[in-house]
Design an enzyme around this catalytic site. Structure first.
Site, PDB file in Angstrom:
ATOM      1  N   ASP A  66       1.036  -0.626  -0.458  1.00 25.15           N
ATOM      2  CA  ASP A  66      -0.113  -0.022   0.360  1.00 25.15           C
ATOM      3  C   ASP A  66       0.845   1.350   0.077  1.00 25.15           C
ATOM      4  OD1 ASP A  66      -0.946   2.450   0.424  1.00 25.15           O
ATOM      5  OD2 ASP A  66      -2.814   0.993   1.893  1.00 25.15           O
ATOM      6  N   ASN A  93       3.028   5.458 -11.168  1.00 26.71           N
ATOM      7  CA  ASN A  93       2.183   5.296 -11.801  1.00 26.71           C
ATOM      8  C   ASN A  93       0.626   5.011 -10.993  1.00 26.71           C
ATOM      9  OD1 ASN A  93      -0.174   4.956 -14.277  1.00 26.71           O
ATOM     10  ND2 ASN A  93      -0.021   2.842 -12.519  1.00 26.71           N
ATOM     11  N   TYR A 158      -6.837  16.599  -5.969  1.00 29.18           N
ATOM     12  CA  TYR A 158      -6.656  15.926  -7.305  1.00 29.18           C
ATOM     13  C   TYR A 158      -5.314  16.406  -8.098  1.00 29.18           C
ATOM     14  CZ  TYR A 158      -5.432  12.949 -10.965  1.00 29.18           C
ATOM     15  OH  TYR A 158      -5.744  11.525 -12.335  1.00 29.18           O
ATOM     16  N   LYS A 162      -1.237  16.812  -9.035  1.00 30.43           N
ATOM     17  CA  LYS A 162      -0.376  16.121 -10.384  1.00 30.43           C
ATOM     18  C   LYS A 162       0.261  17.637 -10.735  1.00 30.43           C
ATOM     19  CE  LYS A 162      -2.161  12.535 -10.863  1.00 30.43           C
ATOM     20  NZ  LYS A 162      -1.264  11.138 -11.168  1.00 30.43           N
TER      21      LYS A 162
END
Ligand SMILES: NC(=O)c1ccc[n+]([C@@H]2O[C@H](COP(=O)([O-])OP(=O)(O)OC[C@H]3O[C@@H](n4cnc5c(N)ncnc54)[C@H](OP(=O)(O)O)[C@@H]3O)[C@@H](O)[C@H]2O)c1
Length: 263
Positions: A66, A93, A158, A162
């Site tokens: 995890d 990824n 999110y 990124k």
């Protein structure tokens, strides 16, 4: 057998159980890489390993981790060193989306995202990069998103994680270029995977969706001589043009209208 193993390049793919990560694994195995697959889903990774070893003369192993847990990067580093002394390619990824109003988000999910997208990736790069630099060979691909080029209401944290990955990767790519080490930040647009189901929304990118295999083929083709920031096809070019030439406030307002959850 050992000697043969040592001559094959070795790559780590996180989030390899499905989606874009599984496609990276397929493409790299076809290209003769031995692989360490990492995710939480052992069964899926084992099935993928069987598929790949049936088709290609490569060694595939998997590690259930995890990566949102504290200390995960160190566990990943130890798992890799148990298999091979050096890593030729690290693909960070693993990731997930969180869709909805920020104030409604469970704190635990936000923290999980920050650890997975930010802490673990930064710590992994810090652990794996020194030996790549020392040997003057190696590459790292960080999978970000075109969302990271914008401020995206209802995908706020999110998109922000990124954006962090994009800035970090572009800066590090320049730092390590003289040592012959490559760092790429791959920025897919909406891609056909389980991502949107996990995030709790249907793809709302007006530019449409692309295949995971298409993302991977463009990313890997650009690794040696391409730019640090890689977008995918014409959709990526449009998104990157918008992010450069349209005022950010206008884009954020338009994204809010598009993304606002319906009751
Ligand atoms: N699909 C898109 O539209 C899109 C667009 C832009 C960028 N991306 C990025 O592409 C990357 C891959 O996403 P995808 O589209 O392939 O989604 P996906 O099909 O949902 O796959 C996500 C992968 O990440 C792994 N993962 C998630 N949380 C993890 C954790 N805590 N520890 C270890 N592994 C974990 C999952 O493994 P398990 O759940 O089996 O552990 C799975 O292998 C992500 O970073 C995503 O942000 C996707």
């Amino acid at each position: 057998m050992e000697a043969e193993t040592d001559t094959r390049p070795f790559a780590i793919v996180t989030g390899a159980s499905r989606g874009i990560g599984a496609e990276y694994a397929r493409a790299l195995a076809a290209g003769g890489y031995d692989l360490l697959l990492v995710s939480r889903d052992v069964d899926r990774m084992n099935r993928l390993a069987l598929e790949l070893t049936a088709r290609h003369r490569v060694q595939i192993s998997s590690e259930a981790l995890d990566l949102a847990e504290p200390g995960a990067a160190h566990r990943l580093y130890v798992a890799a060193r148990q298999r091979r002394p050096t890593v030729d390619l690290l693909i960070n990824n693993a990731g997930f989306g969180l869709f909805g109003e920020f104030v409604e988000m469970p704190m635990a999910r936000i923290q999980e995202m920050l650890r997975l997208h930010v802490n673990t990736v930064v710590e992994s790069i810090r652990l794996f990069l020194p030996s790549m630099i020392e040997q003057r060979v190696g590459a790292i691909i960080n999978v970000a998103s075109i969302a990271g080029l914008f401020s995206v209401p209802y995908l706020a944290e999110y998109a922000a994680t990124k954006a962090f990955l994009i800035t970090l990767s572009e800066a590090l790519a320049e730092e390590v270029r003289p040592a012959g080490v490559r760092i790429q930040v791959c920025c897919p647009g909406s891609t056909d995977t389980d991502f949107h189901t996990t995030a709790g929304f249907k793809p709302k990118n007006p530019l449409g969706t692309q295949s995971a295999a298409g993302v991977v083929s463009i990313s890997l083709a650009a690794l040696k001589h391409g730019p640090a920031l890689v977008t995918i096809g014409w959709r990526g070019r449009v998104a990157s043009w918008l992010s450069r030439y349209v005022p950010r406030a206008v884009l954020a307002r338009a994204a809010a209208a598009k993304m606002k959850p319906t009751a």
